[in-house]
Write a protein that holds these residues in place. Structure first.
Motif, PDB file in Angstrom:
ATOM      1  N   GLU A 144      66.637  78.028 162.323  1.00 43.94           N
ATOM      2  CA  GLU A 144      65.636  77.280 163.104  1.00 43.94           C
ATOM      3  C   GLU A 144      65.540  77.790 164.544  1.00 43.94           C
ATOM      4  O   GLU A 144      64.456  77.858 165.118  1.00 43.94           O
ATOM      5  N   ASP A 145      66.664  78.185 165.123  1.00 49.50           N
ATOM      6  CA  ASP A 145      66.641  78.745 166.473  1.00 49.50           C
ATOM      7  C   ASP A 145      66.013  80.139 166.476  1.00 49.50           C
ATOM      8  O   ASP A 145      65.288  80.497 167.409  1.00 49.50           O
ATOM      9  N   GLU A 147      63.708  81.190 164.461  1.00 48.58           N
ATOM     10  CA  GLU A 147      62.259  80.967 164.341  1.00 48.58           C
ATOM     11  C   GLU A 147      61.667  80.515 165.674  1.00 48.58           C
ATOM     12  O   GLU A 147      60.576  80.956 166.056  1.00 48.58           O
ATOM     13  N   ALA A 148      62.370  79.654 166.400  1.00 43.75           N
ATOM     14  CA  ALA A 148      61.911  79.213 167.718  1.00 43.75           C
ATOM     15  C   ALA A 148      61.879  80.390 168.705  1.00 43.75           C
ATOM     16  O   ALA A 148      60.956  80.500 169.518  1.00 43.75           O
ATOM     17  N   LEU A 150      61.376  83.535 167.882  1.00 43.14           N
ATOM     18  CA  LEU A 150      60.195  84.328 167.528  1.00 43.14           C
ATOM     19  C   LEU A 150      58.918  83.657 168.036  1.00 43.14           C
ATOM     20  O   LEU A 150      58.044  84.316 168.610  1.00 43.14           O
ATOM     21  N   HIS A 151      58.824  82.352 167.859  1.00 42.84           N
ATOM     22  CA  HIS A 151      57.655  81.593 168.300  1.00 42.84           C
ATOM     23  C   HIS A 151      57.487  81.653 169.832  1.00 42.84           C
ATOM     24  O   HIS A 151      56.365  81.650 170.340  1.00 42.84           O
ATOM     25  N   ALA A 152      58.599  81.732 170.561  1.00 42.77           N
ATOM     26  CA  ALA A 152      58.568  81.817 172.023  1.00 42.77           C
ATOM     27  C   ALA A 152      58.214  83.218 172.518  1.00 42.77           C
ATOM     28  O   ALA A 152      58.134  83.443 173.721  1.00 42.77           O
ATOM     29  N   GLY A 153      58.000  84.155 171.595  1.00 43.38           N
ATOM     30  CA  GLY A 153      57.641  85.519 171.983  1.00 43.38           C
ATOM     31  C   GLY A 153      58.814  86.460 172.094  1.00 43.38           C
ATOM     32  O   GLY A 153      58.694  87.540 172.673  1.00 43.38           O
TER      33      GLY A 153
END
Length: 180
Positions: A144-145, A147-148, A150-153
């Motif tokens: 989950e971290d 993925e976060a 990756l989502h944060a760039g």
């Protein structure tokens, strides 16, 4: 004296400013497209310079990503990749093991790279740099971290910029040592 076995590849006809910009661009692209900060730095340096033992060194850098084993607790691995490159080009081999001059040149260049990280990011730890550039740190061993992250760039522009800067700084230090 820098090793004679270090031969600049197709960058010999470029001026220093263009070589430094190219280092940034290549490092940024490798991290963005393929990930792994230390390997991205090493691949960039291998694209710009001929350095011995390229494949073995590149392979050895694999587990260092993300502060070492993706723990984020360790040193930013873009810094480690840059220091590894400085060691290859400016460090001592076994014949020179007793050479304080060669050792000091490698230490001084590594300290210069370290200091540039400190000036830019205020720290050299992966998690602290993540905090500065993304507003928080991530435990990359947790799905989950990650993925976060990756989502944060993380692999779009954040870590690629760190790698790009580390590649630029490493090339600047090398070219200064080589008198270019």
């Amino acid at each position: 004296m820098p090793r004679e076995v270090i031969i600049m590849k197709d960058v010999t006809s470029m001026n220093k400013k263009d070589v430094v910009k190219r280092a940034y661009d290549i490092g940024f692209a490798y991290e963005r497209d393929l990930g792994n900060c230390p390997q991205s730095i090493l691949a960039t340096m291998q694209d710009l310079f001929v350095v011995g033992g390229e494949e073995l060194l590149f392979k050895a850098a694999t587990p260092f990503a993300g502060g070492g084993g993706r723990s984020t607790d360790g040193t930013c691995e873009a810094l480690v990749g840059g220091m590894m490159t400085l060691g290859i080009i400016l460090g001592r081999n076994r014949k020179e093991w007793e050479s304080k001059i060669v050792r000091e040149r490698a230490f001084t260049s590594a300290k210069e790279l370290h200091d540039r990280f400190m000036e830019e990011y205020g720290d050299i730890l992966c998690k602290e740099i993540q905090q500065k550039i993304m507003g928080r740190s991530f435990d990359l061993t947790k799905e989950e971290d990650f993925e976060a992250f990756l989502h944060a760039g993380g692999h779009i522009d954040k870590c690629p910029e760190v790698v790009g800067k580390a590649a630029r700084w490493t090339v600047e230090i090398i070219m200064e040592e080589l008198g270019k």
